[in-house]
Each structure stands twice: as structure tokens, then as C-alpha cells.
Scaffold this active site. Structure first.
Site, PDB file in Angstrom:
ATOM      1  N   GLU A  31      32.558  31.646  48.806  1.00  0.00           N
ATOM      2  CA  GLU A  31      32.299  32.087  47.439  1.00  0.00           C
ATOM      3  C   GLU A  31      33.232  33.251  47.180  1.00  0.00           C
ATOM      4  O   GLU A  31      33.422  34.106  48.035  1.00  0.00           O
ATOM      5  CB  GLU A  31      30.847  32.540  47.277  1.00  0.00           C
ATOM      6  CG  GLU A  31      29.860  31.414  47.279  1.00  0.00           C
ATOM      7  CD  GLU A  31      28.432  31.887  47.027  1.00  0.00           C
ATOM      8  OE1 GLU A  31      28.242  32.972  46.426  1.00  0.00           O
ATOM      9  OE2 GLU A  31      27.514  31.177  47.455  1.00  0.00           O
ATOM     10  N   GLN A  49      38.439  36.090  31.297  1.00  0.00           N
ATOM     11  CA  GLN A  49      39.668  35.306  31.376  1.00  0.00           C
ATOM     12  C   GLN A  49      40.098  35.194  32.832  1.00  0.00           C
ATOM     13  O   GLN A  49      40.026  36.168  33.574  1.00  0.00           O
ATOM     14  CB  GLN A  49      40.765  36.000  30.548  1.00  0.00           C
ATOM     15  CG  GLN A  49      42.102  35.298  30.545  1.00  0.00           C
ATOM     16  CD  GLN A  49      43.095  36.003  29.619  1.00  0.00           C
ATOM     17  OE1 GLN A  49      42.749  36.436  28.536  1.00  0.00           O
ATOM     18  NE2 GLN A  49      44.333  36.113  30.055  1.00  0.00           N
ATOM     19  N   ASN A  51      43.425  33.993  35.314  1.00  0.00           N
ATOM     20  CA  ASN A  51      44.868  33.755  35.276  1.00  0.00           C
ATOM     21  C   ASN A  51      45.351  33.356  36.666  1.00  0.00           C
ATOM     22  O   ASN A  51      44.730  33.711  37.672  1.00  0.00           O
ATOM     23  CB  ASN A  51      45.620  35.021  34.858  1.00  0.00           C
ATOM     24  CG  ASN A  51      45.225  35.503  33.483  1.00  0.00           C
ATOM     25  OD1 ASN A  51      45.022  34.721  32.577  1.00  0.00           O
ATOM     26  ND2 ASN A  51      45.113  36.810  33.334  1.00  0.00           N
ATOM     27  N   ARG A  61      55.899  41.984  40.081  1.00  0.00           N
ATOM     28  CA  ARG A  61      55.302  41.945  38.738  1.00  0.00           C
ATOM     29  C   ARG A  61      54.517  43.238  38.536  1.00  0.00           C
ATOM     30  O   ARG A  61      53.610  43.544  39.280  1.00  0.00           O
ATOM     31  CB  ARG A  61      54.391  40.733  38.595  1.00  0.00           C
ATOM     32  CG  ARG A  61      55.133  39.401  38.733  1.00  0.00           C
ATOM     33  CD  ARG A  61      54.193  38.221  38.499  1.00  0.00           C
ATOM     34  NE  ARG A  61      54.826  36.961  38.734  1.00  0.00           N
ATOM     35  CZ  ARG A  61      55.391  36.197  37.794  1.00  0.00           C
ATOM     36  NH1 ARG A  61      55.385  36.606  36.544  1.00  0.00           N
ATOM     37  NH2 ARG A  61      55.940  35.049  38.105  1.00  0.00           N
ATOM     38  N   LYS A  73      40.371  43.946  36.833  1.00  0.00           N
ATOM     39  CA  LYS A  73      40.868  42.711  37.452  1.00  0.00           C
ATOM     40  C   LYS A  73      40.270  42.535  38.842  1.00  0.00           C
ATOM     41  O   LYS A  73      40.150  43.493  39.604  1.00  0.00           O
ATOM     42  CB  LYS A  73      42.394  42.740  37.560  1.00  0.00           C
ATOM     43  CG  LYS A  73      43.083  42.764  36.204  1.00  0.00           C
ATOM     44  CD  LYS A  73      44.587  42.855  36.344  1.00  0.00           C
ATOM     45  CE  LYS A  73      45.245  42.871  34.972  1.00  0.00           C
ATOM     46  NZ  LYS A  73      46.696  43.047  35.076  1.00  0.00           N
ATOM     47  N   HIS A 120      48.599  47.892  37.256  1.00  0.00           N
ATOM     48  CA  HIS A 120      48.482  46.918  38.339  1.00  0.00           C
ATOM     49  C   HIS A 120      49.818  46.206  38.537  1.00  0.00           C
ATOM     50  O   HIS A 120      50.527  45.914  37.571  1.00  0.00           O
ATOM     51  CB  HIS A 120      47.401  45.879  38.001  1.00  0.00           C
ATOM     52  CG  HIS A 120      47.363  44.747  38.950  1.00  0.00           C
ATOM     53  ND1 HIS A 120      47.749  43.478  38.611  1.00  0.00           N
ATOM     54  CD2 HIS A 120      47.003  44.698  40.253  1.00  0.00           C
ATOM     55  CE1 HIS A 120      47.619  42.686  39.661  1.00  0.00           C
ATOM     56  NE2 HIS A 120      47.168  43.416  40.666  1.00  0.00           N
ATOM     57  N   ASP A 172      59.878  44.303  32.854  1.00  0.00           N
ATOM     58  CA  ASP A 172      59.534  45.226  33.932  1.00  0.00           C
ATOM     59  C   ASP A 172      60.691  46.152  34.303  1.00  0.00           C
ATOM     60  O   ASP A 172      60.463  47.238  34.830  1.00  0.00           O
ATOM     61  CB  ASP A 172      59.048  44.460  35.156  1.00  0.00           C
ATOM     62  CG  ASP A 172      57.663  43.855  34.954  1.00  0.00           C
ATOM     63  OD1 ASP A 172      56.976  44.219  33.976  1.00  0.00           O
ATOM     64  OD2 ASP A 172      57.270  43.006  35.777  1.00  0.00           O
TER      65      ASP A 172
END
Length: 187
Positions: A31, A49, A51, A61, A73, A120, A172
Site C-alpha cells: 500500500e 491530482q 502525476n 527537474r 506532494k 521541490h 529551469d
């Protein structure tokens, strides 16, 4: 071991999460999220959401955030390996400008929880990495901001000695330092 082990890092609210994995000759099962258990551990997040990205070795990134719709996140790697980083942008935090990083891989199956108010980013260490994450707010390209990945004031110790080339998006490449960005932050 319980289903999840929540290890708070040196930055309050940022967790490395280990998951109980059940495996045999057929493969494994685990899980990755259960709201009531996460709530009890202090991660009261409302994820809206999901991703997923796939990147090659050397792709970096980040460091991304959203100005007025900050995203918490819950990140993990399902193939390959990355070094994942959170930078505290909360102006009233005693750890403002500090970073925390962790290796996430398909082998260690760790997850990294980054609350709202953080930048992040990650760099891919393996030939290919597939990265997946849940967000607490929707992505809004008009609200996106970023910090230069190698800002010397933050001083992230990226483990990139074995990477020939860091590959950045055009976006970036253009981010500014935290010192140049901090007046625009609302966290």
C-alpha cells in the site's frame, strides 16, 4: 513493521516514509497511501491530482513551487532512482532556506512527503526513472515559480559526480536564486 513508518526529517513536516512490502516469487504488493494512517501521523493532506514523469539520467527537474496555490506532494519512484529534494520556503520557519534530500528508488520503495510552502526538485541517477506523485492542489502554469537548482546560498549537495551532463528545461535554466525570489513568496 506497521504498514507505514513515518520518519520526520530535520525540517518539520517533511517525512521519509517506508512502506511494508509483501513479496514472494510472484513479485510484491504494497500500500502506498491510506488517508486515516497518514492523518494519524500528522500528514493531513487532501490529495487532488496524481502525476507521473519519465526521465533519463542527468535530467534535473526543479526546484518548482506555486506562488498562491502551493502544493503538498507525496512522491515516489516506480522505476529507477532519483535524488529528491525539498527546500523550505516558509518565511516564518526556523528552517527557511534549508533543504532535505533523499534517494528514492524502485528498490527501496521509500516515499517523500513535502508539505505546502516548499520548492521541490529531483535529479535522475539511473539510466531511466519513472517518478509518480500526489498533489494537494491542482497544477496552475500561471502560478508556477522556481529557484535555481544550484543556488549557492541553499547549497544542495546533489550526488551528481557520476553524471556527465545535467539536463534542464529552458524554464529551469532561467530560475533565480532564493535571495532574488524571496520577496515574491507568500508562504
Amino acid at each position: 513493521m506497521a504498514k507505514f513508518t513515518f520518519n520526520e526529517t530535520s525540517i518539520k513536516g517533511v517525512y521519509v516514509i517506508e512502506t511494508q512490502v509483501f513479496g514472494d516469487e510472484r513479485g510484491y504488493f504494497m500500500e502506498t497511501y491510506q488517508k486515516d494512517i497518514f492523518d494519524e501521523a500528522g500528514i493531513d493532506a487532501n490529495f487532488v491530482q496524481d502525476n507521473q514523469s519519465r526521465s533519463k539520467k542527468g535530467v534535473l527537474r526543479g526546484l518548482h513551487f506555486q506562488y498562491t496555490q502551493p502544493q503538498g506532494k507525496l512522491v515516489r519512484v516506480i522505476k529507477g532512482e532519483v535524488f529528491d529534494v525539498a527546500v523550505d520556503l516558509r518565511s516564518d520557519s526556523p528552517t527557511y532556506g534549508k533543504w532535505e534530500g533523499v534517494i528514492l528508488s524502485e528498490e527501496n520503495k521509500k516515499q517523500f512527503y513535502i508539505p505546502e510552502g516548499f520548492a521541490h526538485g529531483f535529479v535522475v541517477l539511473s539510466d531511466i526513472a519513472e517518478f509518480t506523485y500526489k498533489c494537494t492542489d491542482f497544477y496552475n502554469p500561471d502560478d508556477e515559480g522556481g529557484i535555481l537548482w544550484n543556488d549557492p546560498e541553499i547549497g544542495i549537495n546533489w550526488p551528481i559526480d557520476d553524471i556527465d551532463e545535467i539536463i534542464l528545461s529552458k524554464k529551469d535554466e532561467k530560475w533565480k536564486t532564493l535571495a532574488e525570489t524571496k520577496d515574491d513568496l507568500k508562504f
